[in-house]
Write a protein that holds these residues in place. Sequence first.
Motif, short mmCIF file in Angstrom:
data_model
loop_
_atom_site.label_atom_id
_atom_site.label_comp_id
_atom_site.label_asym_id
_atom_site.label_seq_id
_atom_site.Cartn_x
_atom_site.Cartn_y
_atom_site.Cartn_z
N GLU A 204 36.77 29.84 17.58
CA GLU A 204 36.22 30.59 16.55
C GLU A 204 34.91 30.33 16.15
O GLU A 204 34.02 31.13 15.64
CB GLU A 204 37.26 30.52 15.09
CG GLU A 204 36.93 31.25 13.91
CD GLU A 204 37.64 30.83 13.00
OE1 GLU A 204 37.45 31.19 11.72
OE2 GLU A 204 38.71 30.02 12.94
N ARG B 210 32.20 31.66 18.67
CA ARG B 210 32.25 33.17 18.22
C ARG B 210 31.28 33.45 17.01
O ARG B 210 30.48 34.19 16.89
CB ARG B 210 33.53 33.83 17.78
CG ARG B 210 33.28 35.37 17.50
CD ARG B 210 34.81 35.80 17.22
NE ARG B 210 35.42 35.24 16.14
CZ ARG B 210 35.51 35.54 14.75
NH1 ARG B 210 34.39 36.48 14.41
NH2 ARG B 210 35.87 34.78 13.79
N GLU C 2 27.50 35.33 16.41
CA GLU C 2 27.16 36.59 15.77
C GLU C 2 25.94 36.33 14.76
O GLU C 2 25.03 37.17 14.78
CB GLU C 2 28.73 36.75 15.00
CG GLU C 2 29.67 37.27 15.93
CD GLU C 2 31.11 37.66 15.17
OE1 GLU C 2 30.98 37.18 14.04
OE2 GLU C 2 31.94 37.93 15.79
#
Length: 449
Positions: free
Chosen positions: A410, A413, A417
């Motif tokens: 997580e 990610r 982003e």
Amino acid sequence: MKYFLVISLSILICLAHCKFEIEEVDEFEEFEELPRTEPDLKLKDDSSPILEKAEAEVTVEDDDEFEHFNDEEEFEGFDTERLHVDDKDPKITIASVPVPFHTKWSNYIMETLLIVGIVAYFANFFYGRSKNAQLADIWFKTHKSLLEDNFSLVGDDGKIEIENSGLIKETESTYTLWCSGRTCCEGMLVELKFIKRQDLASMLNQFLRPVKDEVQIKVDMNKEDMDTFVFCVASKKTAARCSKEMADLSVFCPERKPGANYGLTDSFSVHSELAEVSSSILDAKTVNYINKYSDVIDCLHFSDRYSGLKLTDETAIPTKLPAVKKVLIFTFTIPTDKYADPQEAISTIYPLMSFIFQCMERIKRLRISKEAKIKAEKNRLRVEEAFLKTTHAARAEAAAARKEEKKKLEKERILKEDPEKQRKWEEKEMKRQQRKKAPRMKQLKVKSM
């Protein structure tokens, strides 16, 4: 040496008279190939008696630094070769020394033993391999028609296409055969385990720990065609080994009972989870059949919780129960030591194949009572709870590792982003850590009067 004497003489003359001059001498003159000349001394007074006396007293020794090559004892025939052969290296004669060779065989004992050992190993390898292949071929030809009558596919598992259906050679001493296409079972695996006749060390070990050729047949029953129980009849030696190594027998029926309690010979032991199952399977007909072939029947293992060998490595603790199957396992020995003809030895176990099909039909029809069913379910629930208790720490560690991996993914990610999301995630994670470290306090509510 000549160069040193000439220089010394020149210095002495200069000091005595100081009236003569010395021509310049090249320092590298002795390395040149041109003929050497004595230094030319220019004297002002050639009639000096002192100079004549010094020249008379000076003698130059002509030492040849390669004189040792003329030594006949050290270099035999060196000068004679140089006289006859121009511009060629001298011929050196090497004396021929005879190679030592012993004609007695007693001097080659180790080499002889090594050669004999190698020849014996390869001779035993080819003989043992052909012997095992012959036994496997005889077994398949003897049982082929019976197998084809009971299975639609013999020698084909239906998963991959094979050119020649039949026995599959796993090793030089192991052959397998898969049969499928019959009611009440998913399939049957036949495994021929012969003595390692191709291995000379194994054959020598036969004198200390003899083993026998075996045929192990494993039938995978359908889930709805076999009830809940664990049962085993085996020879005493095999029963003791299975109770320690097999997971289902060691858990559900660790107690061994003598076969005499059920009418069997003293060479057998019985493992049974439910007494009701033992009396149902070991009826008079089955007991007589087992006693008749007691010399070739090694083990009959029926289980709905079969998972193979018990785990012995404590470091590799499983986090979930192993997968189980409902199986019927039959192990027979081939009496090749009693019969010189392999065909006769295979023929003695031929009737046992029909016995296997009879057992399959009997297990399909066997249904235990309600009380026995409840007892069996309690046993399985007890085993499952004990397993969960013993593996709680391992499962907690595995869950923590999975959670940590999930958080890592997580975070990666979010970093990819948006930086703003990254900042918010870090603040959220920091607050969560602070709440986790802060002491817990209880809040008391006081009613107003």
